[in-house]
Design a protein around this motif. Structure first.
Motif, PDB file in Angstrom:
ATOM      1  N   VAL A 171       0.866  -1.172   0.000  1.00  0.00           N
ATOM      2  CA  VAL A 171       0.000   0.000   0.000  1.00  0.00           C
ATOM      3  C   VAL A 171       0.904   1.224   0.000  1.00  0.00           C
ATOM      4  O   VAL A 171       1.779   1.350   0.848  1.00  0.00           O
ATOM      5  N   GLU A 172       0.708   2.097  -0.971  1.00  0.00           N
ATOM      6  CA  GLU A 172       1.477   3.333  -1.053  1.00  0.00           C
ATOM      7  C   GLU A 172       0.627   4.479  -0.534  1.00  0.00           C
ATOM      8  O   GLU A 172      -0.598   4.466  -0.679  1.00  0.00           O
ATOM      9  N   THR A 173       1.277   5.454   0.057  1.00  0.00           N
ATOM     10  CA  THR A 173       0.566   6.643   0.521  1.00  0.00           C
ATOM     11  C   THR A 173       0.953   7.822  -0.359  1.00  0.00           C
ATOM     12  O   THR A 173       2.056   7.885  -0.881  1.00  0.00           O
ATOM     13  N   ARG A 174       0.011   8.721  -0.508  1.00  0.00           N
ATOM     14  CA  ARG A 174       0.305   9.964  -1.218  1.00  0.00           C
ATOM     15  C   ARG A 174      -0.559  11.061  -0.637  1.00  0.00           C
ATOM     16  O   ARG A 174      -1.701  10.843  -0.242  1.00  0.00           O
ATOM     17  N   SER A 175       0.017  12.229  -0.562  1.00  0.00           N
ATOM     18  CA  SER A 175      -0.707  13.385  -0.044  1.00  0.00           C
ATOM     19  C   SER A 175      -1.482  14.016  -1.177  1.00  0.00           C
ATOM     20  O   SER A 175      -0.981  14.117  -2.295  1.00  0.00           O
ATOM     21  N   THR A 176      -2.700  14.430  -0.872  1.00  0.00           N
ATOM     22  CA  THR A 176      -3.483  15.108  -1.887  1.00  0.00           C
ATOM     23  C   THR A 176      -2.981  16.537  -2.000  1.00  0.00           C
ATOM     24  O   THR A 176      -2.530  17.132  -1.026  1.00  0.00           O
ATOM     25  N   THR A 177      -3.043  17.089  -3.180  1.00  0.00           N
ATOM     26  CA  THR A 177      -2.514  18.409  -3.460  1.00  0.00           C
ATOM     27  C   THR A 177      -3.189  19.473  -2.605  1.00  0.00           C
ATOM     28  O   THR A 177      -4.404  19.539  -2.522  1.00  0.00           O
TER      29      THR A 177
ATOM     30  N   GLU B 126      -4.035   9.843   0.940  1.00  0.00           N
ATOM     31  CA  GLU B 126      -4.777   8.795   0.253  1.00  0.00           C
ATOM     32  C   GLU B 126      -3.903   7.558   0.205  1.00  0.00           C
ATOM     33  O   GLU B 126      -2.671   7.648   0.170  1.00  0.00           O
ATOM     34  N   TYR B 127      -4.546   6.408   0.178  1.00  0.00           N
ATOM     35  CA  TYR B 127      -3.829   5.134   0.157  1.00  0.00           C
ATOM     36  C   TYR B 127      -4.131   4.416  -1.145  1.00  0.00           C
ATOM     37  O   TYR B 127      -5.278   4.301  -1.556  1.00  0.00           O
ATOM     38  N   GLN B 128      -3.074   3.947  -1.785  1.00  0.00           N
ATOM     39  CA  GLN B 128      -3.171   3.285  -3.081  1.00  0.00           C
ATOM     40  C   GLN B 128      -2.685   1.843  -2.941  1.00  0.00           C
ATOM     41  O   GLN B 128      -1.513   1.616  -2.669  1.00  0.00           O
ATOM     42  N   PRO B 129      -3.582   0.853  -3.106  1.00  0.00           N
ATOM     43  CA  PRO B 129      -3.127  -0.537  -3.064  1.00  0.00           C
ATOM     44  C   PRO B 129      -2.270  -0.832  -4.294  1.00  0.00           C
ATOM     45  O   PRO B 129      -2.569  -0.364  -5.390  1.00  0.00           O
TER      46      PRO B 129
ATOM     47  N   GLU C 142      -5.814   3.302   5.361  1.00  0.00           N
ATOM     48  CA  GLU C 142      -4.861   2.266   4.991  1.00  0.00           C
ATOM     49  C   GLU C 142      -5.508   0.885   5.046  1.00  0.00           C
ATOM     50  O   GLU C 142      -5.256   0.034   4.192  1.00  0.00           O
ATOM     51  N   SER C 143      -6.385   0.673   6.024  1.00  0.00           N
ATOM     52  CA  SER C 143      -7.034  -0.641   6.150  1.00  0.00           C
ATOM     53  C   SER C 143      -7.931  -0.933   4.948  1.00  0.00           C
ATOM     54  O   SER C 143      -8.013  -2.080   4.495  1.00  0.00           O
TER      55      SER C 143
ATOM     56  N   VAL D 271      -8.125  -4.482  -0.246  1.00  0.00           N
ATOM     57  CA  VAL D 271      -8.127  -4.704  -1.695  1.00  0.00           C
ATOM     58  C   VAL D 271      -7.037  -5.691  -2.093  1.00  0.00           C
ATOM     59  O   VAL D 271      -7.227  -6.527  -2.979  1.00  0.00           O
ATOM     60  N   VAL D 272      -5.883  -5.635  -1.423  1.00  0.00           N
ATOM     61  CA  VAL D 272      -4.761  -6.506  -1.794  1.00  0.00           C
ATOM     62  C   VAL D 272      -4.580  -7.680  -0.824  1.00  0.00           C
ATOM     63  O   VAL D 272      -3.610  -8.433  -0.938  1.00  0.00           O
ATOM     64  N   ALA D 273      -5.519  -7.852   0.086  1.00  0.00           N
ATOM     65  CA  ALA D 273      -5.393  -8.914   1.103  1.00  0.00           C
ATOM     66  C   ALA D 273      -5.303 -10.313   0.494  1.00  0.00           C
ATOM     67  O   ALA D 273      -4.662 -11.192   1.049  1.00  0.00           O
ATOM     68  N   GLY D 274      -5.905 -10.536  -0.639  1.00  0.00           N
ATOM     69  CA  GLY D 274      -5.903 -11.865  -1.250  1.00  0.00           C
ATOM     70  C   GLY D 274      -4.675 -12.182  -2.083  1.00  0.00           C
ATOM     71  O   GLY D 274      -4.591 -13.259  -2.676  1.00  0.00           O
ATOM     72  N   TYR D 275      -3.714 -11.276  -2.148  1.00  0.00           N
ATOM     73  CA  TYR D 275      -2.527 -11.483  -2.982  1.00  0.00           C
ATOM     74  C   TYR D 275      -1.294 -11.679  -2.108  1.00  0.00           C
ATOM     75  O   TYR D 275      -1.084 -10.946  -1.151  1.00  0.00           O
ATOM     76  N   GLU D 276      -0.476 -12.654  -2.472  1.00  0.00           N
ATOM     77  CA  GLU D 276       0.775 -12.903  -1.753  1.00  0.00           C
ATOM     78  C   GLU D 276       1.908 -13.044  -2.751  1.00  0.00           C
ATOM     79  O   GLU D 276       1.736 -13.612  -3.833  1.00  0.00           O
TER      80      GLU D 276
END
Length: 169
Positions: A58-64, A70-73, A103-104, A109-114
């Motif tokens: 999960v990547e984080t980015r600040s909104t302008t 915001e959190y990006q899976p 973040e949760s 969204v990505v919980a099913g991927y390993e």
């Protein structure tokens, strides 16, 4: 006392500003609609291939202009299509990916991927570099289209008001 700034409330500068908002709003709305249609076509026409997950996070980015985050899976994967090797990062087919306020929510969204797992990736035959791993449609393009539509209406109304005001003078 005269104002020598060269700016006036009903001057050409505000008309130009209204027209810029109108054009920007139309462009954003158009792109949002285009991306939603493109996403629908990609999901419908995609070919299934096996892909190997190489990274999940999960990547984080600040909104302008704000302190909001915001959190990006993210999921990175490799796959082969018609004998060629590719690497992909797209979860969804849309160019405008969804982002999440917590973040949760992004982790779900990505919980099913390993890492190391084999999953199904969907490859558009006309552009094998644009694979994705989730066939759900993202509503982000529609959100962009809606925001663009509102901006276009506001810019158009403001421009019409400026033109009407100037023609009466």
């Amino acid at each position: 006392m005269a104002d020598d700034s060269g700016l006036s409330i009903d001057g050409p500068e505000t008309l130009r500003g209204a027209l810029v908002v109108l054009v920007f709003g139309c462009a954003l709305a158009g792109y949002g609609v285009y991306d939603y249609v493109q996403q629908d076509d990609a999901v419908r026409d995609a070919v299934e291939v096996d892909a190997t997950i190489t990274d999940v996070g999960v990547e984080t980015r600040s909104t302008t202009g704000s302190s909001d985050v915001e959190y990006q899976p993210t999921v990175r994967y490799s796959y082969e299509y018609e004998g060629e090797s590719y690497a992909g990062t797209d979860l969804f087919a849309a160019s405008i990916p969804p982002s999440y306020d917590t973040e949760s929510a992004a982790e779900e969204v990505v919980a099913g991927y390993e890492t190391g797992e084999t999953v199904t990736a969907y490859v558009p035959p006309d552009d094998p570099n644009d694979a994705f791993v989730r066939t759900e449609r993202s509503n982000s393009p529609l959100l962009a289209a809606g925001i663009g539509g509102i901006l276009a209406l506001l810019g158009g109304a403001s421009a019409a008001k400026r033109v009407t005001t100037r023609s009466r003078a």
